[in-house]
Write an enzyme that holds these catalytic residues in place. Structure first.
Site, PDB file in Angstrom:
ATOM      1  N   ASP A  14       0.764  -1.094   0.005  1.00 37.26           N
ATOM      2  CA  ASP A  14       0.028  -0.079   0.012  1.00 37.26           C
ATOM      3  C   ASP A  14       0.796   1.296   0.133  1.00 37.26           C
ATOM      4  OD1 ASP A  14      -2.463   1.627   0.368  1.00 37.26           O
ATOM      5  OD2 ASP A  14      -1.696   1.851   2.529  1.00 37.26           O
ATOM      6  N   SER A  15       0.197   2.143  -0.330  1.00 36.58           N
ATOM      7  CA  SER A  15       0.940   3.642  -0.025  1.00 36.58           C
ATOM      8  C   SER A  15       1.470   3.959   1.171  1.00 36.58           C
ATOM      9  CB  SER A  15       0.153   4.696  -0.614  1.00 36.58           C
ATOM     10  OG  SER A  15      -1.047   5.063   0.043  1.00 36.58           O
ATOM     11  N   CYS A  77      -3.830  -1.262  -2.026  1.00 40.10           N
ATOM     12  CA  CYS A  77      -4.198   0.202  -2.130  1.00 40.10           C
ATOM     13  C   CYS A  77      -4.892   0.678  -3.550  1.00 40.10           C
ATOM     14  CB  CYS A  77      -2.900   0.997  -2.538  1.00 40.10           C
ATOM     15  SG  CYS A  77      -3.012   2.787  -2.825  1.00 40.10           S
ATOM     16  N   GLU A 158      -6.546  10.034   9.043  1.00 41.41           N
ATOM     17  CA  GLU A 158      -5.360   9.795   9.477  1.00 41.41           C
ATOM     18  C   GLU A 158      -5.113  10.642  10.658  1.00 41.41           C
ATOM     19  OE1 GLU A 158      -2.387  10.243   6.442  1.00 41.41           O
ATOM     20  OE2 GLU A 158      -2.627   8.222   5.662  1.00 41.41           O
ATOM     21  N   CYS A 190     -11.391   3.040  -1.088  1.00 43.46           N
ATOM     22  CA  CYS A 190      -9.800   3.521  -0.512  1.00 43.46           C
ATOM     23  C   CYS A 190      -9.599   2.785   0.810  1.00 43.46           C
ATOM     24  CB  CYS A 190     -10.170   5.061  -0.140  1.00 43.46           C
ATOM     25  SG  CYS A 190      -8.597   5.611   0.680  1.00 43.46           S
ATOM     26  N   HIS A 192      -8.551   3.474   3.526  1.00 44.89           N
ATOM     27  CA  HIS A 192      -8.887   4.118   4.799  1.00 44.89           C
ATOM     28  C   HIS A 192     -10.549   3.953   5.236  1.00 44.89           C
ATOM     29  CE1 HIS A 192      -4.975   5.636   4.031  1.00 44.89           C
ATOM     30  NE2 HIS A 192      -4.796   6.454   5.116  1.00 44.89           N
TER      31      HIS A 192
HETATM   32  N1  DGL Z   1      -4.178   3.675  -0.173  1.00 39.70           N
HETATM   33  C1  DGL Z   1      -4.727   4.855  -0.831  1.00 39.70           C
HETATM   34  C2  DGL Z   1      -5.944   4.382  -1.533  1.00 39.70           C
HETATM   35  O1  DGL Z   1      -6.607   3.158  -1.130  1.00 39.70           O
HETATM   36  C3  DGL Z   1      -5.211   5.864  -0.038  1.00 39.70           C
HETATM   37  C4  DGL Z   1      -4.224   6.955   0.761  1.00 39.70           C
HETATM   38  C5  DGL Z   1      -3.142   7.539  -0.354  1.00 39.70           C
HETATM   39  O2  DGL Z   1      -3.820   8.223  -1.272  1.00 39.70           O
HETATM   40  O3  DGL Z   1      -2.140   6.994  -0.418  1.00 39.70           O
HETATM   41  O4  DGL Z   1      -6.272   4.790  -2.503  1.00 39.70           O
END
Ligand code: DGL
Length: 279
Positions: A14-15, A77, A158, A190, A192
């Protein structure tokens, strides 16, 4: 003694730490599997990055996961799934099975939401990529998709916003957007968003609307389970001994605040190890 392939880990990337919601769903669904998680905290957020950058980051992370002998690479992600899934699949080839967080959701919609109006919320990258729309159109099931980029939600989650009122206002502002009117189901596109699932449900309850919430982290865990079974690569050693797999968590940049948030996203205290992939 050489260990057999089935005990090779599942690589999840993931990011940043948001993908821990997916890792958590996977760990709950497949406790016997070994997991290696990589969060590219040095480059987050991916949601505002270009497709080219996300593709380059994703390939480098895959290289790392391949050196760890991952049998599956799971792109947790949504932004990376939208920007890099096809490329990663081609790059990885037969070395590992690649799963994105988008396909399982599309399959679920095909099964349960024919002729429905679906809403999607996600980052700018995910929404602007149009990947969900293209895949849903390909189903030819008379399903319509309305998407809305909701960039304020990631920082809001966050920062674990102390003010419930501000949180509710942001959620309400987005969900009441005219593009999301008259939907039957809403995709949480997403990493989150599972953390605000209850608030989203609450919004629809208050507004007396029946909207099913589709949580992609749950969908992808189910798809992963089925893929392992179909390919007969479920971790049999641990399964027969009812042992829990190991879980290693790496990040490309470390701060104490990532470690604190990791607990919220994964649902329990974990240790993040710094792996400076970009040095
Ligand atoms: N993990 C990213 C997503 O699911 C969200 C956070 C980011 O923008 O890096 O798109």
């Amino acid at each position: 003694m050489q260990t057999d392939y089935t005990s090779n880990p599942i690589g999840i990337f993931d990011s940043g730490i948001g993908g821990l919601t997916v890792a958590r769903a996977v760990a709950e669904c497949l406790p016997e599997e070994n997991l290696i998680y990589f969060g590219d905290t040095a480059h987050l957020p991916y949601g505002d990055k270009s497709t080219t950058s996300i593709q380059a980051y994703s390939i480098k992370i895959c290289n790392f996961l391949l050196t760890q002998n991952c049998k599956v690479i799971l792109i947790a992600c949504n932004s990376a799934s939208a920007a890099a899934y096809e490329l990663v699949k081609e790059y990885v080839g037969s070395k590992a099975t690649v799963i994105s967080v988008i396909e399982p959701t599309i399959q679920y919609i095909e099964q349960y939401h024919q002729q429905h109006h679906i809403g999607l919320i996600g980052t700018k990258q995910t929404v602007n990529s149009n990947v969900y729309k293209k895949k849903i159109d390909q189903l030819n099931q008379n399903i319509t998709l309305q998407s809305l980029a909701t960039p304020l939600l990631v920082p809001m989650i966050e920062e674990n916003f102390f003010s419930k009122t501000i949180q509710q206002e942001i959620i309400s502002e987005y969900l009441s957007h005219q593009s999301l009117e008259a939907i039957d189901a809403l995709i949480l596109g997403c990493t989150h968003y599972p953390l605000i699932k209850e608030e989203i449900k609450q919004y629809y309850q208050t507004h007396k609307k029946t909207v099913q919430i589709i949580d992609s982290s749950e969908r992808v865990a189910q798809t992963l389970k089925k893929t392992l079974e179909d390919k007969k690569i479920t971790n049999i050693n641990n399964q027969t001994t009812a042992k829990t797999g190991f879980r290693n968590f790496y990040v490309s940049d470390y701060t104490q605040s990532f470690e604190e948030s990791a607990k919220i996203f994964f649902g329990q205290q974990i240790h993040l190890a710094l792996y400076p992939l970009w040095d």
